[in-house]
Motif scaffolding. Structure first.
Motif, short mmCIF file in Angstrom:
data_model
loop_
_atom_site.label_atom_id
_atom_site.label_comp_id
_atom_site.label_asym_id
_atom_site.label_seq_id
_atom_site.Cartn_x
_atom_site.Cartn_y
_atom_site.Cartn_z
N ASN A 38 0.78 -1.31 -0.22
CA ASN A 38 0.09 0.08 -0.02
C ASN A 38 0.80 1.28 0.06
O ASN A 38 0.47 2.25 -0.24
N ILE A 39 2.16 1.21 0.36
CA ILE A 39 3.08 2.29 0.14
C ILE A 39 3.80 2.29 -1.16
O ILE A 39 3.68 3.64 -1.71
N CYS A 40 4.53 1.28 -1.37
CA CYS A 40 5.47 1.63 -2.29
C CYS A 40 4.91 0.80 -3.88
O CYS A 40 5.49 1.17 -4.80
N GLY A 41 3.93 0.04 -3.81
CA GLY A 41 3.43 -0.69 -4.76
C GLY A 41 4.13 -1.92 -5.34
O GLY A 41 3.81 -2.46 -6.43
N GLU A 42 5.18 -2.36 -4.40
CA GLU A 42 5.66 -3.75 -4.70
C GLU A 42 4.82 -4.76 -4.75
O GLU A 42 3.88 -4.75 -4.01
N GLU A 43 4.61 -5.62 -5.90
CA GLU A 43 4.07 -6.88 -6.10
C GLU A 43 4.54 -7.81 -5.44
O GLU A 43 5.83 -8.20 -5.93
N TYR A 44 3.86 -8.71 -4.89
CA TYR A 44 4.28 -10.28 -4.64
C TYR A 44 3.43 -11.19 -5.06
O TYR A 44 2.30 -11.15 -4.62
N PHE A 45 3.97 -12.30 -5.54
CA PHE A 45 3.18 -13.15 -6.37
C PHE A 45 3.38 -14.48 -5.70
O PHE A 45 4.39 -15.04 -5.33
N ASP A 46 2.33 -15.25 -5.24
CA ASP A 46 2.33 -16.70 -4.86
C ASP A 46 3.20 -17.50 -5.73
O ASP A 46 2.89 -17.18 -7.03
N GLU A 47 3.90 -18.64 -5.58
CA GLU A 47 4.51 -19.22 -6.18
C GLU A 47 3.85 -20.13 -7.37
O GLU A 47 4.03 -20.00 -8.61
N ASP A 48 2.64 -20.49 -6.98
CA ASP A 48 1.70 -21.07 -7.99
C ASP A 48 1.22 -20.27 -8.93
O ASP A 48 1.00 -20.63 -10.07
N VAL A 49 0.86 -18.86 -8.61
CA VAL A 49 0.31 -17.87 -9.47
C VAL A 49 1.46 -17.35 -10.42
O VAL A 49 1.24 -17.30 -11.72
N SER A 50 2.70 -17.40 -10.06
CA SER A 50 3.89 -16.89 -10.93
C SER A 50 4.18 -17.94 -11.64
O SER A 50 4.29 -17.83 -12.87
N ALA A 51 3.98 -19.22 -11.39
CA ALA A 51 4.21 -20.41 -12.33
C ALA A 51 3.19 -20.45 -13.46
O ALA A 51 3.52 -20.47 -14.50
N ARG A 52 1.99 -19.98 -12.99
CA ARG A 52 0.91 -20.28 -13.83
C ARG A 52 1.08 -18.99 -15.14
O ARG A 52 0.71 -19.13 -16.10
N VAL A 53 1.45 -17.85 -14.57
CA VAL A 53 1.38 -16.69 -15.29
C VAL A 53 2.75 -16.95 -16.36
O VAL A 53 2.33 -16.49 -17.63
N LEU A 54 3.81 -17.53 -15.74
CA LEU A 54 4.98 -17.61 -16.76
C LEU A 54 4.81 -18.62 -17.85
O LEU A 54 5.25 -18.54 -18.87
N GLN A 55 4.00 -19.53 -17.32
CA GLN A 55 3.32 -20.57 -18.46
C GLN A 55 1.97 -20.07 -19.45
O GLN A 55 2.40 -20.28 -20.72
N GLN A 56 1.49 -18.96 -19.07
CA GLN A 56 0.58 -18.25 -20.08
C GLN A 56 1.48 -17.49 -20.82
O GLN A 56 1.30 -17.40 -22.24
N VAL A 57 2.58 -16.73 -20.43
CA VAL A 57 3.63 -15.91 -21.18
C VAL A 57 4.13 -16.69 -22.41
O VAL A 57 4.39 -16.27 -23.35
N LYS A 58 4.47 -17.99 -21.89
CA LYS A 58 5.41 -18.79 -22.67
C LYS A 58 4.37 -19.21 -23.82
O LYS A 58 4.81 -19.20 -24.99
N GLU A 59 3.20 -19.58 -23.51
CA GLU A 59 2.11 -20.07 -24.59
C GLU A 59 1.87 -19.07 -25.57
O GLU A 59 1.73 -19.22 -26.82
N ALA A 60 1.67 -17.66 -24.84
CA ALA A 60 1.25 -16.50 -25.92
C ALA A 60 2.67 -16.19 -26.60
O ALA A 60 2.28 -15.83 -27.97
N ALA A 61 3.67 -16.41 -26.15
CA ALA A 61 4.91 -15.81 -27.01
C ALA A 61 4.86 -17.02 -28.02
O ALA A 61 5.29 -16.67 -29.22
N LYS A 62 4.76 -18.24 -27.89
CA LYS A 62 4.58 -19.12 -28.86
C LYS A 62 3.61 -19.14 -29.86
O LYS A 62 3.94 -19.28 -31.10
N ALA A 63 2.54 -18.45 -29.66
CA ALA A 63 1.55 -18.20 -30.67
C ALA A 63 1.68 -17.22 -31.33
O ALA A 63 1.32 -17.19 -32.49
N GLY A 64 2.71 -16.37 -30.90
CA GLY A 64 3.21 -15.15 -31.99
C GLY A 64 2.47 -13.97 -31.98
O GLY A 64 1.46 -13.74 -31.24
N GLY A 65 2.78 -13.19 -32.72
CA GLY A 65 2.10 -11.72 -32.99
C GLY A 65 2.94 -10.83 -32.41
O GLY A 65 4.31 -11.19 -31.95
N GLU A 66 2.68 -9.69 -32.22
CA GLU A 66 3.52 -8.53 -31.59
C GLU A 66 2.90 -8.27 -30.09
O GLU A 66 3.80 -8.06 -29.40
N VAL A 67 1.90 -8.15 -29.95
CA VAL A 67 1.24 -7.94 -28.60
C VAL A 67 0.12 -9.00 -28.32
O VAL A 67 -0.73 -9.27 -29.18
#
Ligand SMILES: [Zn+2]
Length: 75
Positions: A38-67
């Motif tokens: 609430n002060i500096c805006g730093e974000e903390y992700f739970d381990e399972d959440v960050s693993a899932r996000v990285l998986q989604q990023v990987k899949e999206a990058a594989k699918a290609g496109g610019e954004v």
């Protein structure tokens, strides 16, 4: 827990937007659950959440496109 960055804030649960630049694809994942300071805006992700996000990023990058804009989807 106290925020590790500013040492004063109390991170509380909310959602945030995660962005990554992977293999030339800008991947945006919206509504990712995280604890946010609430002060500096730093974000903390739970381990399972960050693993899932990285998986989604990987899949999206594989699918290609610019954004690629995704909604966070729990495994
Ligand atoms: Zn902080």
């Amino acid at each position: 827990m106290k925020c590790l960055t500013c040492k004063n804030g109390e991170p509380t649960y909310g959602t945030t937007t995660f962005t990554a630049d992977r293999d030339g694809v800008i991947v945006v994942v919206r509504h990712v659950p995280a604890r946010i300071c609430n002060i500096c805006g730093e974000e903390y992700f739970d381990e399972d959440v960050s693993a899932r996000v990285l998986q989604q990023v990987k899949e999206a990058a594989k699918a290609g496109g610019e954004v690629s804009i995704k909604e966070f989807a729990a495994a």
